[in-house]
Design an enzyme around this catalytic site. Structure first.
Site, PDB file in Angstrom:
ATOM      1  N   ASN A   1     -23.383   1.264   5.284  1.00 49.00           N
ATOM      2  CA  ASN A   1     -24.089   0.759   6.459  1.00 49.00           C
ATOM      3  C   ASN A   1     -25.092   1.751   7.045  1.00 49.00           C
ATOM      4  O   ASN A   1     -25.525   1.617   8.182  1.00 49.00           O
ATOM      5  CB  ASN A   1     -23.083   0.355   7.541  1.00 49.00           C
TER       6      ASN A   1
ATOM      7  N   ASP B   1     -17.175   1.972  10.540  1.00 52.58           N
ATOM      8  CA  ASP B   1     -17.411   2.149   9.108  1.00 52.58           C
ATOM      9  C   ASP B   1     -16.362   1.454   8.256  1.00 52.58           C
ATOM     10  O   ASP B   1     -16.384   1.577   7.031  1.00 52.58           O
ATOM     11  CB  ASP B   1     -17.427   3.654   8.773  1.00 52.58           C
TER      12      ASP B   1
ATOM     13  N   TYR C   1       8.407   6.568  -9.633  1.00 55.29           N
ATOM     14  CA  TYR C   1       8.728   5.239 -10.138  1.00 55.29           C
ATOM     15  C   TYR C   1       7.719   4.826 -11.215  1.00 55.29           C
ATOM     16  O   TYR C   1       6.507   4.899 -10.989  1.00 55.29           O
ATOM     17  CB  TYR C   1       8.692   4.206  -9.009  1.00 55.29           C
TER      18      TYR C   1
ATOM     19  N   ASN D   1       2.241  17.270  -3.136  1.00 57.04           N
ATOM     20  CA  ASN D   1       1.507  18.532  -2.986  1.00 57.04           C
ATOM     21  C   ASN D   1       2.367  19.780  -3.163  1.00 57.04           C
ATOM     22  O   ASN D   1       2.057  20.824  -2.608  1.00 57.04           O
ATOM     23  CB  ASN D   1       0.866  18.592  -1.592  1.00 57.04           C
TER      24      ASN D   1
ATOM     25  N   HIS E   1      -4.480  10.231   9.552  1.00 55.84           N
ATOM     26  CA  HIS E   1      -4.281  10.224   8.107  1.00 55.84           C
ATOM     27  C   HIS E   1      -4.643   8.869   7.495  1.00 55.84           C
ATOM     28  O   HIS E   1      -5.384   8.787   6.505  1.00 55.84           O
ATOM     29  CB  HIS E   1      -2.831  10.585   7.813  1.00 55.84           C
TER      30      HIS E   1
ATOM     31  N   ALA F   1       6.281   8.389  -6.132  1.00 54.50           N
ATOM     32  CA  ALA F   1       5.401   8.687  -7.269  1.00 54.50           C
ATOM     33  C   ALA F   1       6.133   8.631  -8.611  1.00 54.50           C
ATOM     34  O   ALA F   1       5.526   8.326  -9.638  1.00 54.50           O
ATOM     35  CB  ALA F   1       4.752  10.052  -7.091  1.00 54.50           C
TER      36      ALA F   1
END
Length: 431
Positions: free
Chosen positions: A194, A159, A298, A285, A181, A296
């Site tokens: 597809n 996929d 920056y 989180n 992950h 994050a």
């Protein structure tokens, strides 16, 4: 060797005195080299940044010979420098070298998912929620390639149009996903249309696997810089215009791309952005301000908070969230980090990150939650904004800072601001 006949020569008995001499010679030949006179003692994983005026390859080799260490990573594009295990004395002497601008300890990184739940759907509601698909129609591939800076990708997943980039965990080996992950993140960006599995935001877009996290989900600044260095050096030739980083660690940003505070990752991020690559980063989180989470925080990256969507549309009328009790349709995810300052809100959007179905190693599919899942929705949106179906989009030709402003301005709807916490508007893929 087991199962092999024993040769006559192998059965010859060596006299005891000769055997002892042979053993001593072998031990002397195979023993590790003695510790360097200037390098004794315990080592610490260290990142060393060199001055731009030097050739990083030659200088690193010269320093290895002079101070008797072996670099584990060598940086040429995102940074000039290297990473290596160094003793305190080696670090002290390197810091005095006029061609060295920074000697800093390496730091650990973690992934931004919250664990597996249930299998996903053919067209996940989150893909519809961001406007990337309807019940009967989906997008086509982006003209921009996307780097997945993560645990690698299942390069054989049917996929995904995924190809090997680089492996910063085990250099020289394919960046195959041994965690899951990175493959999950990849499918959210670009799972193919597809007729099987699930569909991504920009189906069939070329993905480059950049492995900086190991099978247990552990990483480091040194490995991340290695991955960013590869992206920076290949961005132009491979058409990589977007990089997804669903990873992070506690820390605060500075205001000058790390030059004043000695933050090597910030320096690398700025140089990758200067190469025309928009970096999309999971906000984290911890249900805390993203200003305390790197990368994050920056301002040069597009940070992504997580929200919940169960029906693929705005309005908060979706069904209850069965895989994550307590979460509500079209609301900010309870675990998501958020912006606590105007500066943080200026480079933050939100996207579906609760109970997101996507690809999994072995040709499988799985559902995860986290800002790790929200970020690739936005990476796919950025890729579509740059262009699709062979045509340029509204973000074509824009610098990453301009792309970020465009995406933030185009985002709308819930969750926005809730209880004094800014999550950013939900990203839109309607380009």
């Amino acid at each position: 060797m087991s199962g092999q006949p024993t040769s006559r020569a192998a059965r010859i008995v060596v006299p005891a005195v000769v055997a002892s001499l042979i053993a001593a010679a072998i031990a002397a030949w195979s023993a590790p080299a003695p510790a360097a006179a200037d390098g004794g003692g315990p080592t610490e994983d260290t990142i060393v940044i060199l001055h731009d005026r030097v050739d990083p390859g030659r200088k690193t080799a010269a320093l290895e010979r002079a101070h008797r260490f072996t670099a584990t990573h060598r940086y040429r594009t995102a940074l000039a420098g290297f990473a290596a295990p160094l003793t305190a004395l080696q670090r002290e002497r390197l810091a005095r070298d006029p061609d060295v601008t920074l000697v800093t300890p390496d730091r650990e990184l973690v992934l931004r998912d919250t664990g597996p739940v249930r299998p996903g759907e053919t067209i996940p509601p989150g893909i519809r929620r961001v406007g990337a698909a309807t019940a009967t129609a989906v997008n086509v591939a982006s003209t921009a390639a996307v780097a997945i800076v993560d645990t690698g990708i299942d390069l054989r997943h049917p996929d995904l149009d995924a190809v090997a980039g680089t492996n910063c965990v085990t250099p020289g080996q394919p960046p195959q996903d041994d965690n899951g992950h990175g493959t999950h993140v990849a499918g959210i960006v670009a799972a193919r249309n597809n007729g099987r599995g699930i569909v991504g935001v920009a189906p069939g877009t070329r993905l480059y696997a950049v492995k900086v996290m190991d099978g247990a989900g552990h990483g480091s600044f040194a490995r991340l810089i290695c991955g960013l260095d590869w992206v920076a050096s290949r961005a132009a030739t491979l058409g990589i215009r977007v990089a997804n980083l669903s990873l992070g660690t506690p820390g605060a940003s500075d205001a000058d791309c790390g030059r004043g505070t000695g933050d090597p990752v910030h320096q690398a991020v700025c140089r990758v952005a200067a190469r025309g690559v928009t970096l999309v980063v999971a906000a984290g989180n911890e249900a805390s301000p993203l200003e305390g989470d790197l990368p994050a925080a920056y301002p040069e990256v597009l940070a992504v908070a997580a929200m919940t969507d169960t029906d693929g549309r705005a309005g908060g009328l979706g069904t209850a969230v069965t895989c994550a009790p307590g979460e509500r349709d079209d609301r900010a995810a309870s675990f998501s980090n958020y912006a606590a300052t105007a500066a943080g809100a200026a480079h933050l959007v939100s996207a579906p990150g609760t109970c997101v179905g996507s690809t999994w190693p072995g040709g499988a599919y799985r559902t995860l939650s986290g800002t790790s899942m929200a970020a690739p929705h936005v990476a796919g949106v950025v890729a579509l904004c740059i262009g699709s179906a062979g045509k340029p989009g509204p973000c074509a030709g824009l610098a990453p800072a301009q792309v970020i402003r465009r995406i933030v301005a185009d985002a709308g709807g819930e969750p926005g601001v809730a209880a004094g916490r800014t999550y950013g508007g939900v990203v839109s893929a309607r380009y």
